[in-house]
Design a protein around this motif. Structure first.
Motif, PDB file in Angstrom:
ATOM      1  N   VAL A 188     -18.762   1.094 118.529  1.00  0.00           N
ATOM      2  CA  VAL A 188     -20.113   1.286 118.537  1.00  0.00           C
ATOM      3  C   VAL A 188     -20.099   1.419 120.161  1.00  0.00           C
ATOM      4  O   VAL A 188     -21.246   2.176 120.702  1.00  0.00           O
ATOM      5  CB  VAL A 188     -20.756  -0.209 118.299  1.00  0.00           C
ATOM      6  N   ARG A 189     -19.472   0.897 121.007  1.00  0.00           N
ATOM      7  CA  ARG A 189     -19.558   1.144 122.356  1.00  0.00           C
ATOM      8  C   ARG A 189     -19.328   2.221 122.928  1.00  0.00           C
ATOM      9  O   ARG A 189     -20.022   2.776 124.077  1.00  0.00           O
ATOM     10  CB  ARG A 189     -18.553  -0.254 123.129  1.00  0.00           C
ATOM     11  N   VAL A 190     -18.206   2.889 122.530  1.00  0.00           N
ATOM     12  CA  VAL A 190     -17.640   4.182 122.721  1.00  0.00           C
ATOM     13  C   VAL A 190     -18.288   5.517 122.023  1.00  0.00           C
ATOM     14  O   VAL A 190     -17.932   6.546 122.188  1.00  0.00           O
ATOM     15  CB  VAL A 190     -16.317   4.085 123.202  1.00  0.00           C
ATOM     16  N   ARG A 191     -18.902   4.907 120.894  1.00  0.00           N
ATOM     17  CA  ARG A 191     -19.705   5.981 120.278  1.00  0.00           C
ATOM     18  C   ARG A 191     -18.727   6.919 119.458  1.00  0.00           C
ATOM     19  O   ARG A 191     -18.676   8.122 119.734  1.00  0.00           O
ATOM     20  CB  ARG A 191     -20.730   7.010 120.951  1.00  0.00           C
ATOM     21  N   CYS A 192     -17.829   6.194 118.793  1.00  0.00           N
ATOM     22  CA  CYS A 192     -16.861   7.037 117.921  1.00  0.00           C
ATOM     23  C   CYS A 192     -16.770   6.891 116.432  1.00  0.00           C
ATOM     24  O   CYS A 192     -18.017   5.843 116.273  1.00  0.00           O
ATOM     25  CB  CYS A 192     -15.280   6.772 118.611  1.00  0.00           C
ATOM     26  N   ASN A 193     -16.296   7.285 115.610  1.00  0.00           N
ATOM     27  CA  ASN A 193     -16.471   7.396 114.291  1.00  0.00           C
ATOM     28  C   ASN A 193     -16.162   6.161 113.730  1.00  0.00           C
ATOM     29  O   ASN A 193     -14.860   5.589 113.804  1.00  0.00           O
ATOM     30  CB  ASN A 193     -15.802   8.543 113.480  1.00  0.00           C
ATOM     31  N   LEU A 194     -16.972   5.191 113.294  1.00  0.00           N
ATOM     32  CA  LEU A 194     -16.621   3.781 112.882  1.00  0.00           C
ATOM     33  C   LEU A 194     -15.432   3.746 111.603  1.00  0.00           C
ATOM     34  O   LEU A 194     -14.567   2.822 111.833  1.00  0.00           O
ATOM     35  CB  LEU A 194     -17.750   2.970 112.628  1.00  0.00           C
ATOM     36  N   PRO A 195     -15.569   4.173 110.552  1.00  0.00           N
ATOM     37  CA  PRO A 195     -14.839   4.199 109.498  1.00  0.00           C
ATOM     38  C   PRO A 195     -13.498   4.790 109.942  1.00  0.00           C
ATOM     39  O   PRO A 195     -12.491   4.199 109.372  1.00  0.00           O
ATOM     40  CB  PRO A 195     -15.247   5.227 108.498  1.00  0.00           C
ATOM     41  N   ILE A 196     -12.967   5.660 110.482  1.00  0.00           N
ATOM     42  CA  ILE A 196     -11.883   6.109 110.984  1.00  0.00           C
ATOM     43  C   ILE A 196     -11.187   4.954 111.990  1.00  0.00           C
ATOM     44  O   ILE A 196     -10.012   4.705 111.852  1.00  0.00           O
ATOM     45  CB  ILE A 196     -11.853   7.445 111.947  1.00  0.00           C
ATOM     46  N   ALA A 197     -11.925   4.417 113.104  1.00  0.00           N
ATOM     47  CA  ALA A 197     -11.290   3.723 113.986  1.00  0.00           C
ATOM     48  C   ALA A 197     -11.055   2.298 113.311  1.00  0.00           C
ATOM     49  O   ALA A 197      -9.777   1.696 113.480  1.00  0.00           O
ATOM     50  CB  ALA A 197     -12.505   3.088 114.908  1.00  0.00           C
ATOM     51  N   VAL A 198     -11.882   2.012 112.339  1.00  0.00           N
ATOM     52  CA  VAL A 198     -11.332   0.551 111.528  1.00  0.00           C
ATOM     53  C   VAL A 198     -10.270   0.751 110.589  1.00  0.00           C
ATOM     54  O   VAL A 198      -9.517   0.106 110.323  1.00  0.00           O
ATOM     55  CB  VAL A 198     -12.931   0.035 110.691  1.00  0.00           C
ATOM     56  N   GLY A 199     -10.384   2.010 110.002  1.00  0.00           N
ATOM     57  CA  GLY A 199      -9.275   2.410 108.836  1.00  0.00           C
ATOM     58  C   GLY A 199      -7.898   2.475 109.541  1.00  0.00           C
ATOM     59  O   GLY A 199      -6.661   2.236 108.935  1.00  0.00           O
ATOM     60  N   LEU A 200      -7.781   2.913 110.816  1.00  0.00           N
ATOM     61  CA  LEU A 200      -6.607   3.083 111.358  1.00  0.00           C
ATOM     62  C   LEU A 200      -5.945   1.842 111.736  1.00  0.00           C
ATOM     63  O   LEU A 200      -4.805   2.059 111.927  1.00  0.00           O
ATOM     64  CB  LEU A 200      -6.787   3.963 112.496  1.00  0.00           C
ATOM     65  N   CYS A 201      -6.605   0.760 111.899  1.00  0.00           N
ATOM     66  CA  CYS A 201      -6.190  -0.532 112.176  1.00  0.00           C
ATOM     67  C   CYS A 201      -5.151  -0.853 111.059  1.00  0.00           C
ATOM     68  O   CYS A 201      -4.185  -1.961 111.231  1.00  0.00           O
ATOM     69  CB  CYS A 201      -7.303  -1.500 112.272  1.00  0.00           C
ATOM     70  N   TRP A 202      -5.297  -0.416 109.700  1.00  0.00           N
ATOM     71  CA  TRP A 202      -4.693  -0.805 108.677  1.00  0.00           C
ATOM     72  C   TRP A 202      -3.135  -0.162 108.648  1.00  0.00           C
ATOM     73  O   TRP A 202      -2.265  -0.412 107.754  1.00  0.00           O
ATOM     74  CB  TRP A 202      -5.192  -0.490 107.369  1.00  0.00           C
ATOM     75  N   ILE A 203      -2.939   0.673 109.786  1.00  0.00           N
ATOM     76  CA  ILE A 203      -1.578   1.011 110.104  1.00  0.00           C
ATOM     77  C   ILE A 203      -0.479  -0.412 110.274  1.00  0.00           C
ATOM     78  O   ILE A 203       0.694  -0.202 109.748  1.00  0.00           O
ATOM     79  CB  ILE A 203      -1.381   1.945 111.305  1.00  0.00           C
ATOM     80  N   SER A 204      -0.944  -1.488 111.001  1.00  0.00           N
ATOM     81  CA  SER A 204      -0.427  -2.580 111.050  1.00  0.00           C
ATOM     82  C   SER A 204      -0.972  -3.349 109.982  1.00  0.00           C
ATOM     83  O   SER A 204      -2.118  -3.937 109.948  1.00  0.00           O
ATOM     84  CB  SER A 204      -0.664  -3.128 112.421  1.00  0.00           C
ATOM     85  N   ASN A 205      -0.018  -3.690 108.924  1.00  0.00           N
ATOM     86  CA  ASN A 205      -0.380  -4.243 107.593  1.00  0.00           C
ATOM     87  C   ASN A 205       0.762  -5.302 107.361  1.00  0.00           C
ATOM     88  O   ASN A 205       1.734  -5.148 108.274  1.00  0.00           O
ATOM     89  CB  ASN A 205      -0.791  -3.504 106.451  1.00  0.00           C
ATOM     90  N   PRO A 206       0.723  -6.272 106.558  1.00  0.00           N
ATOM     91  CA  PRO A 206       2.006  -7.059 106.395  1.00  0.00           C
ATOM     92  C   PRO A 206       3.338  -6.419 106.113  1.00  0.00           C
ATOM     93  O   PRO A 206       4.147  -7.213 106.420  1.00  0.00           O
ATOM     94  CB  PRO A 206       1.424  -7.981 105.040  1.00  0.00           C
TER      95      PRO A 206
END
Length: 199
Positions: A60-78
């Protein structure tokens, strides 16, 4: 992908106000996608439990694509956290000039309260360096791929335009030749045309 109209119907999202309805959060263009890759990959290396929340806030702050930003966080998973964080720890240890220890990452309070205390500095430094490196790599890769794709589309349009011009030029030349032949027949002397033989 939810539309802004659908999002306005969800009352719990009203706390974010109009920020949530910015076009770049849901549209994919070169700027919003490359920034989203930086945010998502950077936070994927952060040893914190609220990666997706931070990714949504930063999107929201840097005005980037929200689904991509959140989805890439799943690279680090259990499954990937132990090798990712061990790699980051070794990078941090090398940069700090300390000898890396053999660690077995465990997501337990006992491990966090005992083993993490001894390695938190190289781990945090390595996470920051790896996050910045891979985030930047993702950012510039998307920028280059997007530009390459734009150049390819431009070259394809130019080729189609050139072929269309060549085809139109050939059609004009054929018509001019046909007109010239008709003019030659019309301007030919009367005696030059042979009369059909008598029956």
């Amino acid at each position: 992908m939810p539309t802004p109209k659908r999002l306005r119907e969800i009352r719990s999202l009203n706390l974010l106000g109009d920020w949530l309805y910015q076009p770049n959060l849901w549209h994919i263009n070169r700027g919003s996608a490359s920034r989203a890759f930086f945010v998502g990959l950077f936070l994927a290396f952060m040893p914190i439990p609220i990666q997706m929340i931070l990714a949504a806030f930063l999107a929201v702050r840097v005005r980037c694509n929200l689904p991509i930003a959140v989805g890439l966080c799943w690279i680090s998973n259990p499954l990937t956290i132990p090798p990712l964080f061990y790699f980051a720890y070794r990078v941090g240890a090398v940069v700090m000039g300390t000898r890396p220890q053999t660690l077995e990452f465990q997501l337990t309070w006992e491990w966090l309260s005992t083993s993490l205390v001894a390695v938190w500095q190289p781990l945090l430094l390595g996470c920051l360096l790896c996050g910045f490196f891979f985030g930047s790599l993702g950012f510039f890769t998307i920028q280059l791929l997007w530009r390459w794709q734009a150049v390819q589309r431009w070259e394809a349009r130019r080729l189609r335009r050139r072929l269309a011009i060549e085809k139109a030029t050939r059609d004009v030349e054929r018509r001019q030749e046909a007109i010239a032949q008709l003019d030659e027949q019309d301007t030919a002397p009367p005696g030059s045309t042979e009369s059909p033989p008598p029956r």
